[in-house]
Motif scaffolding. Structure first.
Motif, short mmCIF file in Angstrom:
data_model
loop_
_atom_site.label_atom_id
_atom_site.label_comp_id
_atom_site.label_asym_id
_atom_site.label_seq_id
_atom_site.Cartn_x
_atom_site.Cartn_y
_atom_site.Cartn_z
N THR A 238 0.83 -1.20 0.00
CA THR A 238 0.00 0.00 0.00
C THR A 238 0.87 1.25 0.00
N THR A 239 1.32 1.65 1.16
CA THR A 239 2.07 2.90 1.21
C THR A 239 3.52 2.71 0.83
N GLY A 240 4.14 1.70 1.38
CA GLY A 240 5.53 1.51 1.10
C GLY A 240 6.39 2.48 1.84
N THR A 241 6.73 2.16 3.15
CA THR A 241 7.45 3.09 4.00
C THR A 241 8.66 3.68 3.34
N ALA A 242 9.43 2.85 2.64
CA ALA A 242 10.64 3.35 2.01
C ALA A 242 10.38 4.08 0.72
N PHE A 243 9.16 3.99 0.19
CA PHE A 243 8.91 4.54 -1.13
C PHE A 243 8.43 5.99 -1.05
N ALA A 244 8.01 6.44 0.11
CA ALA A 244 7.61 7.82 0.27
C ALA A 244 8.84 8.68 0.54
N ALA A 245 8.61 10.00 0.75
CA ALA A 245 9.72 10.87 1.16
C ALA A 245 9.98 10.60 2.63
N HIS A 246 10.82 9.62 2.90
CA HIS A 246 11.10 9.20 4.26
C HIS A 246 11.51 10.41 5.11
N PRO A 247 11.06 10.54 6.38
CA PRO A 247 10.45 9.50 7.20
C PRO A 247 8.94 9.35 7.05
N LEU A 248 8.33 9.98 6.07
CA LEU A 248 6.89 9.84 5.87
C LEU A 248 6.55 8.44 5.36
N ILE A 249 5.41 7.93 5.78
CA ILE A 249 4.86 6.71 5.22
C ILE A 249 3.98 7.05 4.02
N THR A 250 3.24 8.14 4.11
CA THR A 250 2.40 8.59 3.00
C THR A 250 3.25 9.01 1.81
N GLU B 117 0.38 21.25 -3.69
CA GLU B 117 1.53 22.08 -3.33
C GLU B 117 1.13 23.54 -3.31
N PHE B 118 1.51 24.22 -2.23
CA PHE B 118 1.32 25.67 -2.14
C PHE B 118 2.51 26.21 -1.35
N ASP B 119 3.54 26.51 -2.10
CA ASP B 119 4.85 26.88 -1.57
C ASP B 119 4.75 27.82 -0.36
N PRO B 120 5.42 27.49 0.76
CA PRO B 120 6.41 26.42 0.95
C PRO B 120 5.84 25.13 1.53
N PHE B 121 4.53 24.92 1.40
CA PHE B 121 3.89 23.76 2.01
C PHE B 121 3.44 22.76 0.94
N ALA B 122 3.23 21.51 1.38
CA ALA B 122 2.66 20.49 0.51
C ALA B 122 1.88 19.50 1.37
N LEU B 123 0.75 19.04 0.83
CA LEU B 123 -0.07 18.04 1.50
C LEU B 123 -0.18 16.81 0.60
N HIS B 124 -0.18 15.62 1.22
CA HIS B 124 -0.25 14.37 0.47
C HIS B 124 -1.28 13.46 1.12
N LEU B 125 -2.17 12.90 0.31
CA LEU B 125 -3.21 11.99 0.79
C LEU B 125 -3.09 10.66 0.07
N ASN B 126 -3.12 9.56 0.82
CA ASN B 126 -3.05 8.21 0.25
C ASN B 126 -4.26 7.39 0.65
N LEU B 127 -4.78 6.63 -0.30
CA LEU B 127 -5.79 5.61 -0.03
C LEU B 127 -5.27 4.33 -0.65
N TRP C 217 -7.10 -2.15 4.16
CA TRP C 217 -7.25 -0.79 3.65
C TRP C 217 -6.41 0.16 4.49
N HIS C 218 -5.85 1.17 3.84
CA HIS C 218 -4.99 2.15 4.50
C HIS C 218 -5.36 3.55 4.02
N VAL C 219 -5.42 4.49 4.96
CA VAL C 219 -5.60 5.89 4.61
C VAL C 219 -4.66 6.72 5.46
N SER C 220 -4.01 7.70 4.84
CA SER C 220 -3.05 8.53 5.59
C SER C 220 -2.92 9.90 4.94
N LEU C 221 -2.51 10.86 5.77
CA LEU C 221 -2.33 12.25 5.34
C LEU C 221 -0.99 12.74 5.87
N ALA C 222 -0.23 13.41 5.00
CA ALA C 222 1.08 13.94 5.39
C ALA C 222 1.22 15.38 4.92
#
Length: 265
Positions: free
Chosen positions: A18-30, A158-168, A189-194
């Motif tokens: 699903t998320t792939g801990t190593a596949f996101a911008a670590h340390p994020l899981i999302t 993305e809205f510089d300098p911030f970014a939001l990421h949602l995964n389902l 099922w997995h849902v997360s927000l970063a």
């Protein structure tokens, strides 16, 4: 041994499919919708060390675990990445101070294809199907013993300098051992927000919260986690990161330390 299977195997499966801990911008899981770009590559090496404790009138149990994941991403096209993940897992459990199990080894391999299919005005979406291959020892709880599959829908704003990421995300695990089929749910099922914030030229602060189906058939309480961390760019092609993950419900690991590096070439 079955207790270790019930705790470690579902965690590996969800991370892979699903998320792939190593596949996101670590340390994020999302995960985010970003890709490497055609002909470009990245190599990530990420570590997690966790501790979990439970106790009742008769038994005081403690589990220490660690994982090390190596992930190679290749840009097939500007908006499409092929991602190979290789996890190594270790876990030791004690009951009333006596070691009840100690396992380590390679987990199931994963292969993902991330496709960013929409971009407009800072908003983007990606679809990430995944397949897991039985490389881990299912008798130790380090693999399912059969091919599994899953997919994640990713949205980034993305809205510089911030970014939001949602995964389902969704994963389906096909267990080889009857004990694993009896103990674990196959559909997760997995849902997360970063969120990230660029606070300095080379420094990002990151936070993450998420939940997923409890893989343990005996519990309906979902594992819920929260992460706080930072990503520091030593150069344009080398990032270092550090974070802390805490469990917000009992099924989630109490606390984990996350650290990693990413090299792009």
């Amino acid at each position: 041994m079955r207790k270790i299977v019930k705790r470690i195997l579902p965690a590996i499966t969800v991370a892979v499919l699903t998320t792939g801990t190593a596949f996101a911008a670590h340390p994020l899981i999302t995960d985010d919708t970003g890709t490497q770009g055609k002909g470009k590559f990245s190599l990530e090496v990420n570590a997690e060390i966790g501790r979990d404790s439970e106790s009742n009138l008769l038994v005081k149990a403690r589990e220490n675990g660690a994982s090390l994941e190596s992930v190679l991403s290749a840009g097939l096209f500007d908006s499409v990445d092929l991602v190979l993940g290789v996890p190594y897992e270790w876990s030791r459990s004690k009951e009333n101070g006596i070691v009840s199990s100690d396992v380590d080894g390679v987990g199931d391999l994963s292969l993902e294809l991330k496709w960013r299919f929409f971009e407009k005005s800072g908003f983007s979406m990606a679809f990430k199907p995944a397949v897991s291959f039985p490389a881990g020892d299912e008798d130790k709880g380090l693999g399912a013993g059969k091919v599994g599959y899953g997919a994640t829908l990713i949205a980034t704003q993305e809205f510089d300098p911030f970014a939001l990421h949602l995964n389902l995300g969704y994963s389906h695990t096909r267990f080889k051992l009857q004990e694993d089929r009896d103990a674990n749910r196959r559909d997760i099922w997995h849902v997360s927000l970063a969120g990230t914030a660029q606070v300095m030229e080379k420094l990002q602060l990151a936070s993450n919260i998420g939940m997923e189906t409890n893989a343990d058939k005996t519990s309906d309480t979902p594992p819920v986690f929260a992460i706080a961390g930072a990503i520091y760019s030593l150069t344009d092609n080398l990032d270092l990161d550090l974070g802390v993950k805490v469990g917000l419900t009992k099924p989630e690991t109490d606390v984990s330390l996350l650290a990693g590096l990413a090299v792009r070439f």
